[in-house]
Design an enzyme around this catalytic site. Sequence first.
Site, PDB file in Angstrom:
ATOM      1  CG  HIS A  17      -1.853  -0.968   1.360  1.00  0.00           C
ATOM      2  ND1 HIS A  17      -2.024  -1.749   2.492  1.00  0.00           N
ATOM      3  CD2 HIS A  17      -2.971  -1.193   0.645  1.00  0.00           C
ATOM      4  CE1 HIS A  17      -3.178  -2.624   2.504  1.00  0.00           C
ATOM      5  NE2 HIS A  17      -3.767  -2.331   1.272  1.00  0.00           N
ATOM      6  CE  LYS A  41     -11.816  -7.306   1.513  1.00  0.00           C
ATOM      7  NZ  LYS A  41     -10.366  -6.460   0.971  1.00  0.00           N
ATOM      8  NE  ARG A  90      -2.968  -7.294  -4.897  1.00  0.00           N
ATOM      9  CZ  ARG A  90      -3.727  -7.667  -4.090  1.00  0.00           C
ATOM     10  NH1 ARG A  90      -3.041  -7.864  -2.549  1.00  0.00           N
ATOM     11  NH2 ARG A  90      -5.004  -7.714  -4.034  1.00  0.00           N
ATOM     12  CB  SER A 127      -4.425  -6.578   4.763  1.00  0.00           C
ATOM     13  OG  SER A 127      -3.943  -5.350   4.031  1.00  0.00           O
TER      14      SER A 127
HETATM   15  O1  PNS Z   1      -8.610  -3.120   0.253  1.00  0.00           O
HETATM   16  P1  PNS Z   1      -9.738  -3.436  -0.271  1.00  0.00           P
HETATM   17  O2  PNS Z   1     -10.800  -3.957   0.653  1.00  0.00           O
HETATM   18  O3  PNS Z   1      -9.351  -4.068  -1.694  1.00  0.00           O
HETATM   19  O4  PNS Z   1     -10.645  -2.125  -0.971  1.00  0.00           O
HETATM   20  C1  PNS Z   1     -11.714  -2.103  -1.421  1.00  0.00           C
HETATM   21  C2  PNS Z   1     -12.470  -0.609  -1.415  1.00  0.00           C
HETATM   22  C3  PNS Z   1     -12.630  -0.408   0.012  1.00  0.00           C
HETATM   23  C4  PNS Z   1     -11.735   0.504  -2.179  1.00  0.00           C
HETATM   24  C5  PNS Z   1     -13.874  -0.851  -2.070  1.00  0.00           C
HETATM   25  O5  PNS Z   1     -14.671  -1.956  -1.436  1.00  0.00           O
HETATM   26  C6  PNS Z   1     -14.795   0.430  -1.949  1.00  0.00           C
HETATM   27  O6  PNS Z   1     -14.517   1.241  -2.795  1.00  0.00           O
HETATM   28  N1  PNS Z   1     -15.835   0.482  -0.976  1.00  0.00           N
HETATM   29  C7  PNS Z   1     -16.546   1.511  -0.801  1.00  0.00           C
HETATM   30  C8  PNS Z   1     -17.839   1.430  -0.908  1.00  0.00           C
HETATM   31  C9  PNS Z   1     -18.079   1.409  -2.813  1.00  0.00           C
HETATM   32  O7  PNS Z   1     -18.032   2.447  -3.205  1.00  0.00           O
HETATM   33  N2  PNS Z   1     -18.450   0.359  -3.084  1.00  0.00           N
HETATM   34  C10 PNS Z   1     -18.728   0.284  -4.664  1.00  0.00           C
HETATM   35  C11 PNS Z   1     -17.430  -0.010  -5.349  1.00  0.00           C
HETATM   36  S1  PNS Z   1     -17.801  -0.055  -7.008  1.00  0.00           S
END
Ligand code: PNS
Length: 160
Positions: A17, A41, A90, A127
């Site tokens: 990150h 999660k 990645r 993570s």
């Molecule tokens: O670290 P992660 O869990 O892979 O990140 C995923 C994250 C938090 C970026 C994604 O789940 C997100 O944007 N969540 C916020 C809610 C949202 O906007 N959801 C619609 C995504 S198209």
Amino acid sequence: MRRAVCPGSFDPVTNGHLDIVTRAARLYDQVHVAVMVNKSKQGLFTIEERVALIEESLQDYDNVTVEVFHGLLVDYCKQRDIPAIVKGLRAVSDFDYELQMAQMNNGLSGVETLFIPTNPVYSFLSSSLVREVAAWGGDVSHLVPEHVLRALSAKLRRDA
Ligand code: PNS
């Protein structure tokens, strides 16, 4: 001012990150690290702990701010007038889901997503793997900053 957001769950923040955020901080005037609350999660660290760990990691970067957001990423961007989301890619396996999210976010609000190829040194790093390896006593000292390692050890000792 050119602004971007680096969103994620950051449970906990890893060197992967930090590689992406610091590279974004060289490209943008202001980078917002948004700790998003992901309902699907289960967390190890509380949201406040995640923020504190990221802040400590990035304390030398004047153009990086860290905050929590409950809600849609596009709403976060809209409220702060942020036109760009920066994500690390990645491997090909990341691409399908990242593309879906990028297209959904663009369709919802016009926000663009830019991908930075992850440093190959961190191409396997997540993570969730850090949490799992650490929970079973494996060495993750090369994958997270020292203060995150200490926080992980303390958390896992307490939960044991
Ligand atoms: O670290 P992660 O869990 O892979 O990140 C995923 C994250 C938090 C970026 C994604 O789940 C997100 O944007 N969540 C916020 C809610 C949202 O906007 N959801 C619609 C995504 S198209």
